[in-house]
Design a protein around this motif. Structure first.
Motif, PDB file in Angstrom:
ATOM      1  N   ALA A  94       0.833  -1.202   0.000  1.00  0.00           N
ATOM      2  CA  ALA A  94       0.000   0.000   0.000  1.00  0.00           C
ATOM      3  C   ALA A  94       0.869   1.254   0.000  1.00  0.00           C
ATOM      4  O   ALA A  94       0.622   2.197  -0.763  1.00  0.00           O
ATOM      5  CB  ALA A  94      -0.930  -0.008   1.210  1.00  0.00           C
ATOM      6  N   ILE A  95       1.912   1.264   0.837  1.00  0.00           N
ATOM      7  CA  ILE A  95       2.780   2.451   0.903  1.00  0.00           C
ATOM      8  C   ILE A  95       3.577   2.587  -0.392  1.00  0.00           C
ATOM      9  O   ILE A  95       3.732   3.685  -0.927  1.00  0.00           O
ATOM     10  CB  ILE A  95       3.714   2.377   2.135  1.00  0.00           C
ATOM     11  N   GLU A  96       4.048   1.457  -0.934  1.00  0.00           N
ATOM     12  CA  GLU A  96       4.793   1.507  -2.197  1.00  0.00           C
ATOM     13  C   GLU A  96       3.938   2.098  -3.314  1.00  0.00           C
ATOM     14  O   GLU A  96       4.423   2.837  -4.157  1.00  0.00           O
ATOM     15  CB  GLU A  96       5.259   0.105  -2.598  1.00  0.00           C
ATOM     16  N   ASN A  97       2.646   1.772  -3.299  1.00  0.00           N
ATOM     17  CA  ASN A  97       1.765   2.263  -4.360  1.00  0.00           C
ATOM     18  C   ASN A  97       1.529   3.763  -4.295  1.00  0.00           C
ATOM     19  O   ASN A  97       1.038   4.353  -5.250  1.00  0.00           O
ATOM     20  CB  ASN A  97       0.427   1.520  -4.317  1.00  0.00           C
ATOM     21  N   THR A  98       1.849   4.397  -3.154  1.00  0.00           N
ATOM     22  CA  THR A  98       1.687   5.852  -3.077  1.00  0.00           C
ATOM     23  C   THR A  98       2.806   6.565  -3.831  1.00  0.00           C
ATOM     24  O   THR A  98       2.665   7.733  -4.181  1.00  0.00           O
ATOM     25  CB  THR A  98       1.732   6.347  -1.615  1.00  0.00           C
ATOM     26  N   ASN A  99       3.935   5.871  -4.045  1.00  0.00           N
ATOM     27  CA  ASN A  99       5.115   6.488  -4.673  1.00  0.00           C
ATOM     28  C   ASN A  99       5.595   7.716  -3.913  1.00  0.00           C
ATOM     29  O   ASN A  99       6.119   8.656  -4.501  1.00  0.00           O
ATOM     30  CB  ASN A  99       4.820   6.876  -6.128  1.00  0.00           C
TER      31      ASN A  99
ATOM     32  N   MET B   1      -0.461  -2.592  -9.205  1.00  0.00           N
ATOM     33  CA  MET B   1       0.190  -2.975  -7.950  1.00  0.00           C
ATOM     34  C   MET B   1       1.590  -3.523  -8.241  1.00  0.00           C
ATOM     35  O   MET B   1       1.747  -4.357  -9.123  1.00  0.00           O
ATOM     36  CB  MET B   1      -0.655  -4.059  -7.263  1.00  0.00           C
ATOM     37  N   ASN B   2       2.592  -3.037  -7.529  1.00  0.00           N
ATOM     38  CA  ASN B   2       3.947  -3.557  -7.699  1.00  0.00           C
ATOM     39  C   ASN B   2       4.210  -4.616  -6.642  1.00  0.00           C
ATOM     40  O   ASN B   2       4.045  -4.353  -5.460  1.00  0.00           O
ATOM     41  CB  ASN B   2       4.976  -2.439  -7.514  1.00  0.00           C
ATOM     42  N   PHE B   3       4.635  -5.790  -7.077  1.00  0.00           N
ATOM     43  CA  PHE B   3       4.885  -6.852  -6.116  1.00  0.00           C
ATOM     44  C   PHE B   3       6.377  -6.995  -5.873  1.00  0.00           C
ATOM     45  O   PHE B   3       7.167  -6.892  -6.810  1.00  0.00           O
ATOM     46  CB  PHE B   3       4.317  -8.172  -6.631  1.00  0.00           C
ATOM     47  N   PRO B   4       6.766  -7.249  -4.632  1.00  0.00           N
ATOM     48  CA  PRO B   4       8.190  -7.391  -4.335  1.00  0.00           C
ATOM     49  C   PRO B   4       8.726  -8.750  -4.773  1.00  0.00           C
ATOM     50  O   PRO B   4       9.918  -8.984  -4.718  1.00  0.00           O
ATOM     51  CB  PRO B   4       8.251  -7.258  -2.815  1.00  0.00           C
ATOM     52  N   SER B   5       7.832  -9.647  -5.204  1.00  0.00           N
ATOM     53  CA  SER B   5       8.270 -10.996  -5.540  1.00  0.00           C
ATOM     54  C   SER B   5       7.515 -11.482  -6.769  1.00  0.00           C
ATOM     55  O   SER B   5       6.297 -11.342  -6.867  1.00  0.00           O
ATOM     56  CB  SER B   5       8.010 -11.917  -4.345  1.00  0.00           C
ATOM     57  N   ALA B  11       1.192 -15.958  -8.407  1.00  0.00           N
ATOM     58  CA  ALA B  11       0.099 -16.595  -7.672  1.00  0.00           C
ATOM     59  C   ALA B  11      -1.111 -15.668  -7.618  1.00  0.00           C
ATOM     60  O   ALA B  11      -2.247 -16.096  -7.837  1.00  0.00           O
ATOM     61  CB  ALA B  11       0.556 -16.975  -6.266  1.00  0.00           C
ATOM     62  N   VAL B  12      -0.860 -14.375  -7.358  1.00  0.00           N
ATOM     63  CA  VAL B  12      -1.969 -13.422  -7.275  1.00  0.00           C
ATOM     64  C   VAL B  12      -2.668 -13.305  -8.629  1.00  0.00           C
ATOM     65  O   VAL B  12      -3.900 -13.329  -8.713  1.00  0.00           O
ATOM     66  CB  VAL B  12      -1.460 -12.041  -6.793  1.00  0.00           C
ATOM     67  N   LEU B  13      -1.884 -13.231  -9.710  1.00  0.00           N
ATOM     68  CA  LEU B  13      -2.491 -13.099 -11.038  1.00  0.00           C
ATOM     69  C   LEU B  13      -3.327 -14.324 -11.381  1.00  0.00           C
ATOM     70  O   LEU B  13      -4.419 -14.210 -11.924  1.00  0.00           O
ATOM     71  CB  LEU B  13      -1.408 -12.883 -12.102  1.00  0.00           C
ATOM     72  N   GLU B  14      -2.815 -15.511 -11.045  1.00  0.00           N
ATOM     73  CA  GLU B  14      -3.559 -16.735 -11.353  1.00  0.00           C
ATOM     74  C   GLU B  14      -4.878 -16.778 -10.588  1.00  0.00           C
ATOM     75  O   GLU B  14      -5.922 -17.106 -11.145  1.00  0.00           O
ATOM     76  CB  GLU B  14      -2.720 -17.975 -11.005  1.00  0.00           C
ATOM     77  N   ILE B  15      -4.824 -16.438  -9.288  1.00  0.00           N
ATOM     78  CA  ILE B  15      -6.055 -16.495  -8.495  1.00  0.00           C
ATOM     79  C   ILE B  15      -7.038 -15.434  -8.962  1.00  0.00           C
ATOM     80  O   ILE B  15      -8.244 -15.665  -9.012  1.00  0.00           O
ATOM     81  CB  ILE B  15      -5.749 -16.330  -6.992  1.00  0.00           C
ATOM     82  N   SER B  16      -6.518 -14.255  -9.343  1.00  0.00           N
ATOM     83  CA  SER B  16      -7.446 -13.180  -9.707  1.00  0.00           C
ATOM     84  C   SER B  16      -8.092 -13.421 -11.071  1.00  0.00           C
ATOM     85  O   SER B  16      -8.967 -12.668 -11.481  1.00  0.00           O
ATOM     86  CB  SER B  16      -6.750 -11.821  -9.659  1.00  0.00           C
ATOM     87  N   LYS B  17      -7.678 -14.490 -11.766  1.00  0.00           N
ATOM     88  CA  LYS B  17      -8.375 -14.863 -13.007  1.00  0.00           C
ATOM     89  C   LYS B  17      -9.728 -15.493 -12.713  1.00  0.00           C
ATOM     90  O   LYS B  17     -10.587 -15.570 -13.586  1.00  0.00           O
ATOM     91  CB  LYS B  17      -7.536 -15.888 -13.785  1.00  0.00           C
ATOM     92  N   LEU B  18      -9.900 -15.988 -11.480  1.00  0.00           N
ATOM     93  CA  LEU B  18     -11.168 -16.631 -11.118  1.00  0.00           C
ATOM     94  C   LEU B  18     -12.272 -15.581 -11.057  1.00  0.00           C
ATOM     95  O   LEU B  18     -12.011 -14.429 -10.712  1.00  0.00           O
ATOM     96  CB  LEU B  18     -11.027 -17.324  -9.760  1.00  0.00           C
ATOM     97  N   PRO B  19     -13.501 -15.969 -11.384  1.00  0.00           N
ATOM     98  CA  PRO B  19     -14.580 -14.972 -11.432  1.00  0.00           C
ATOM     99  C   PRO B  19     -14.908 -14.433 -10.044  1.00  0.00           C
ATOM    100  O   PRO B  19     -15.013 -15.203  -9.088  1.00  0.00           O
ATOM    101  CB  PRO B  19     -15.757 -15.762 -12.004  1.00  0.00           C
ATOM    102  N   GLY B  20     -15.034 -13.121  -9.947  1.00  0.00           N
ATOM    103  CA  GLY B  20     -15.433 -12.501  -8.684  1.00  0.00           C
ATOM    104  C   GLY B  20     -14.295 -12.301  -7.713  1.00  0.00           C
ATOM    105  O   GLY B  20     -14.507 -11.883  -6.584  1.00  0.00           O
ATOM    106  N   GLY B  22     -10.811 -10.277  -7.166  1.00  0.00           N
ATOM    107  CA  GLY B  22      -9.921  -9.236  -7.653  1.00  0.00           C
ATOM    108  C   GLY B  22      -8.524  -9.416  -7.107  1.00  0.00           C
ATOM    109  O   GLY B  22      -8.244 -10.381  -6.400  1.00  0.00           O
ATOM    110  N   LYS B  23      -7.643  -8.474  -7.439  1.00  0.00           N
ATOM    111  CA  LYS B  23      -6.246  -8.620  -7.025  1.00  0.00           C
ATOM    112  C   LYS B  23      -6.070  -8.522  -5.520  1.00  0.00           C
ATOM    113  O   LYS B  23      -5.244  -9.217  -4.940  1.00  0.00           O
ATOM    114  CB  LYS B  23      -5.398  -7.552  -7.716  1.00  0.00           C
ATOM    115  N   LYS B  24      -6.843  -7.649  -4.875  1.00  0.00           N
ATOM    116  CA  LYS B  24      -6.686  -7.488  -3.424  1.00  0.00           C
ATOM    117  C   LYS B  24      -7.102  -8.758  -2.694  1.00  0.00           C
ATOM    118  O   LYS B  24      -6.437  -9.194  -1.756  1.00  0.00           O
ATOM    119  CB  LYS B  24      -7.517  -6.296  -2.928  1.00  0.00           C
ATOM    120  N   THR B  25      -8.230  -9.336  -3.124  1.00  0.00           N
ATOM    121  CA  THR B  25      -8.684 -10.587  -2.500  1.00  0.00           C
ATOM    122  C   THR B  25      -7.668 -11.686  -2.772  1.00  0.00           C
ATOM    123  O   THR B  25      -7.326 -12.468  -1.881  1.00  0.00           O
ATOM    124  CB  THR B  25     -10.054 -10.997  -3.071  1.00  0.00           C
ATOM    125  N   ALA B  26      -7.171 -11.741  -4.012  1.00  0.00           N
ATOM    126  CA  ALA B  26      -6.198 -12.771  -4.377  1.00  0.00           C
ATOM    127  C   ALA B  26      -4.962 -12.657  -3.493  1.00  0.00           C
ATOM    128  O   ALA B  26      -4.450 -13.660  -2.984  1.00  0.00           O
ATOM    129  CB  ALA B  26      -5.825 -12.630  -5.848  1.00  0.00           C
TER     130      ALA B  26
END
Lengths: 205, 205
Positions: A94-99, B1-5, B11-20, B22-26
């Motif tokens: 969340a903090i990273e996304n603020t830039n 969203m920038n991921f550190p890994s 994993a987040v992208l794969e899960i967020s492909k499921l219907p309903g 989103g990335k935050k839930t994933a």
């Protein structure tokens, strides 16, 4: 719910173990995967296994990382003199996304909560203190914890532990959020935001 | 969203492909799995792969099944003279959970929808007609389709196709749901429920 297939039932039960996903949603997800090509289920399963097996935590700041040290800790663009203490990796994102922040982090992995039997020893607080002692570059600690009772307790504990070291300890600003309506704000926030008012700055100054 | 890994991101992208989802839930789900033992992620991944690879569809009624014929079609407690036509497997589960239906099913796998390019040939309608022709035991077809335009079109199509065979065609009752408040009901349902009123029966009769 009675399932016509044991395999379907297993998949639904496994998915419904995830937080916030009930049996009906789980069933919907499994049926979705069944309709799609098996390649998609495979890449989902592999991504999950891969993440679980190979994700490591940065030795220095405990963020999720693919290597021994994370990209933030190794970047030479980040100001190593400022360390922001956060509860978990989602706060880092969340903090990273603020830039808006260019220092480094320390993820303590939770907050002190006697109700849930989480004490300072269950958190990465000792490694934080060690880091402050050994890394003389650190000049400021920003407490980026949630303004809840547990968060405040944790902030208080960390402050007490770090009092004897020559570093500045600050906390993220509390107040009315941008776009928030004054009349709907709770009394504590509103009262504190008046007490801790800041100078109004205009560009002409 | 920038991921550190990268692993986390995958994993987040794969899960967020499921219907309903989103990335935050994933992200929340992946972080949950990371906190739990790796055994849990493994059994989740295996259950998904197993379901995708090994789930079969009943040759007769197209329900999900572990065997060639499903438990409902092979049960000798079910009345094979009545076939309920439903859109998908979730409808079968919903009707089964009522414990009020003892006939068999035919899952057509969707409804006719020209907008989504789903015609009768994409559905299991031909196999239904064949089933009615070959299985002389069948005496009644219950149309258990959704009361939408697509559902009604499909019901109309099936009725036309089956008109020449000596079977009864019925549809599930439409009306005010139990617990529904009359004043909030839409005009179509309310109007139709008056037009298609049924005799009030009491136990003394």
């Amino acid at each position: 719910m009675n399932f016509p297939s044991k395999l379907l039932e297993d998949a639904v039960l496994e998915i419904s173990k995830l937080p916030g996903i009930g049996k009906k949603t789980a069933l919907r997800l499994v049926l979705h995967l069944l309709k799609k090509e098996s390649k998609e289920s495979e890449s989902l399963a592999n991504a999950l296994l891969n993440a679980r097996e190979n994700i490591r935590y940065c030795k220095k700041c405990h963020t999720i990382s693919d290597h021994e040290l994370c990209a933030i800790c190794t970047s030479n663009k980040r100001d190593k003199r400022v360390v922001c203490i956060v509860e978990d990796i989602r706060d880092v994102l969340a903090i990273e996304n603020t830039n808006q922040y260019f220092g480094v982090y320390h993820v303590i992995g939770g907050v002190i909560s006697p109700m849930e039997r989480i004490g300072p020893d269950q958190l990465n607080i000792n490694s934080l203190i060690e880091r402050v002692i050994t890394d003389t570059e650190i000049k400021e600690i920003i407490l980026g914890l949630s303004p809840t009772m547990e968060g405040d307790t944790t902030a208080f504990f960390i402050t007490k532990k770090l009092k004897s070291y020559p570093i500045k300890i600050s906390t993220i600003a509390r107040g009315i959020p941008f776009g928030g309506e004054l009349e709907y704000m709770d009394e504590v926030t509103l009262g504190r935001s008046i007490a801790t008012r800041t100078l109004f700055e205009t560009k002409e100054d």
